[in-house]
Every structure is written in C-alpha cells, then in structure tokens.
Scaffold this motif. Structure first.
Motif, short mmCIF file in Angstrom:
data_model
loop_
_atom_site.label_atom_id
_atom_site.label_comp_id
_atom_site.label_asym_id
_atom_site.label_seq_id
_atom_site.Cartn_x
_atom_site.Cartn_y
_atom_site.Cartn_z
N GLY A 172 0.81 -1.21 0.00
CA GLY A 172 0.00 0.00 0.00
C GLY A 172 0.85 1.26 0.00
O GLY A 172 1.96 1.29 0.54
N SER A 173 0.31 2.30 -0.61
CA SER A 173 0.94 3.62 -0.61
C SER A 173 -0.05 4.61 -0.03
O SER A 173 -1.15 4.78 -0.56
CB SER A 173 1.32 4.04 -2.03
OG SER A 173 2.33 3.21 -2.56
N TRP A 174 0.33 5.20 1.11
CA TRP A 174 -0.55 6.12 1.81
C TRP A 174 -0.36 7.51 1.22
O TRP A 174 0.67 8.13 1.42
CB TRP A 174 -0.21 6.18 3.29
CG TRP A 174 -0.34 4.90 4.05
CD1 TRP A 174 0.16 3.68 3.73
CD2 TRP A 174 -1.01 4.73 5.30
NE1 TRP A 174 -0.15 2.76 4.69
CE2 TRP A 174 -0.86 3.38 5.68
CE3 TRP A 174 -1.70 5.59 6.15
CZ2 TRP A 174 -1.40 2.86 6.86
CZ3 TRP A 174 -2.22 5.09 7.33
CH2 TRP A 174 -2.07 3.74 7.66
N LEU A 175 -1.37 7.99 0.52
CA LEU A 175 -1.30 9.32 -0.09
C LEU A 175 -2.14 10.29 0.74
O LEU A 175 -3.31 10.04 0.98
CB LEU A 175 -1.82 9.27 -1.53
CG LEU A 175 -1.98 10.64 -2.22
CD1 LEU A 175 -0.63 11.31 -2.41
CD2 LEU A 175 -2.69 10.46 -3.57
N THR A 176 -1.52 11.37 1.16
CA THR A 176 -2.23 12.44 1.88
C THR A 176 -2.06 13.73 1.09
O THR A 176 -0.94 14.17 0.84
CB THR A 176 -1.68 12.63 3.30
OG1 THR A 176 -1.76 11.38 4.01
CG2 THR A 176 -2.47 13.69 4.05
N VAL A 177 -3.18 14.32 0.72
CA VAL A 177 -3.16 15.58 -0.01
C VAL A 177 -3.59 16.69 0.96
O VAL A 177 -4.65 16.60 1.59
CB VAL A 177 -4.12 15.54 -1.22
CG1 VAL A 177 -4.04 16.85 -2.00
CG2 VAL A 177 -3.76 14.36 -2.12
N VAL A 178 -2.75 17.71 1.06
CA VAL A 178 -3.03 18.78 2.03
C VAL A 178 -3.24 20.11 1.31
O VAL A 178 -2.88 20.26 0.14
CB VAL A 178 -1.91 18.91 3.07
CG1 VAL A 178 -1.81 17.64 3.88
CG2 VAL A 178 -0.58 19.25 2.40
#
Lengths: 111, 118
Positions: A105-111
C-alpha cells in the motif's frame, strides 16, 4: 524478497501537484491492478492490466493515468491532486483470475 | 451486480477462544473464488484463506477455516485459538472466474474489525 512492491509507501503533497506511485511484481503474473482504499476502508478496483493492455478502467477521473511499461510493472500517475484523492492505493497482481496478491500500500495524503 | 456483505462491523474475542466472522455474497456466476484477507494496522493486505466454488470441501489453513455454503451464498471464517496478532480488519472478497485475463474484479465486503483481548 517482496512479491509485489510499491513505492513510495508514504506520500504527503499539496493540492494541485502531480505525483506517481510505482509498482513492480516478481511473481511472473500477467495481470496487475490498482485498488483504492478510502477513509472508510472500503476497497475498490481502479484499473487492471493484462500483458500491458488496459482491461478495466473503473470510472476513475482521467487525472489518474496508469502506465504499464512491461507486464512486471504498473505505475500510477495522478495529475492535479485533490483533497479527495487522499487514500491508500494498493497495487496487486495475479495469474489469470487466480489469487490476487497485494503490495503493502501507498498512503497518499493531499493537504 | 456482484456484492459481498459483511454484517458485523466489529467483533471482539478473548485470547484462545474461537470466533466466527460472517460473509454473504450475491452472484449469478457458477464458477468463482472466495477469499478472506486480513488487514492489520499496518494496512498490508494479507491473504488468509481461499475457497474455490467448485470444491465442496471447506478450506482450512492452520487455525483458520471456512464454512462455505454455496446454495446459501454464505462464506464464514472461523478463527480457533485466537491470538493477539489476529487483531485486524478482515475482508471477505469474491472474484468470478473469467477467462479473459485482467477482466476479473475482486469485490470486497466492507470489513469486520476484530479485536482479540488478552
């Protein structure tokens, strides 16, 4: 030896940026997938490729563009990232509908 | 449309006891596979057990076994001698057997959060 490996594992980026997630499998499988797991942990298929050919495109915005340079690799490029794109993205592979094996898995967080 | 339903959002069990997680599915296909995947807090998706629909015998993997009832479209997971490391989300999943490579979609239930208490 990791069977399905994806990089990066964690990614924090600003809205509007373009980012890529890479995936490689060393299982000799002919089919690769991208799945998305949202904040409610619901898993849903985005794309599948068989021998570098796009088979499934599951109503995903065209800001998402998968690329399969060969059958061992399936990368995911995302343009103009939005807050709603924050999720865990899983790469997976299988041999002809047999058991599907997932990357970490790749945890993507867009801020 | 194919759907997978897990009716228990959360469950808990005492260490060393047995717990059963339920799953039902809906499909018009006759040939398919069913899976249980485990997702610990690390979010890795780990295959627990797999069942082929054409096999009547229930699959077993060490402490994990399934009760597959094809006519009822039911596929429950039994965990015996529960261990603290079994604490995780458990997803039931279904995939039809289609002979065009890449056309198979793994359909997931919404998951059951299992907590094993010491």
């Amino acid at each position: 030896d990791t069977a399905v490996s994806q990089t990066p594992k964690y990614l924090v980026t600003q809205m509007g940026n373009d980012k890529s997630i890479k995936c490689e499998q060393n299982l000799g499988h002919d089919t690769m997938y991208w799945y998305k797991q949202d904040s409610k942990k619901f898993l849903k298929i985005m794309f599948s490729y068989n021998n570098k050919e796009l088979i499934i495109n599951e109503t995903v915005p065209n800001r998402f563009s998968p690329k399969s340079p060969d059958k061992a690799h399936l990368n995911l490029h995302i343009n103009s990232l939005e807050l709603g794109d924050s999720a865990v993205y899983f790469c997976a592979s299988s041999r002809r509908g047999n058991t599907i094996y997932f990357g970490e898995g790749s945890w993507l967080t867009v801020v | 449309a194919q759907t997978v339903t897990q009716s228990q959002p959360e469950m808990s069990v005492q260490e060393a006891e047995t717990v059963t997680l339920s799953c039902t599915y809906d499909t018009s296909e006759n040939n398919y596979y069913l899976f249980w995947y485990k997702q610990p807090p690390s979010r890795q998706m780990i295959l627990v057990i797999r069942q082929e629909a054409y096999k009547q015998q229930n699959a077993t993997e060490n402490r994990f076994s399934v009760n597959f009832q094809k006519a009822a479209k039911s596929f429950s997971l039994k965990i015996s001698d529960s261990q603290l490391g079994d604490t995780a989300m458990y997803f039931c999943a279904f995939i039809p057997i289609i002979h065009q490579g890449g056309s198979e979609k793994l359909v997931f239930g919404k998951g059951t959060k299992l907590t094993v208490n010491p």
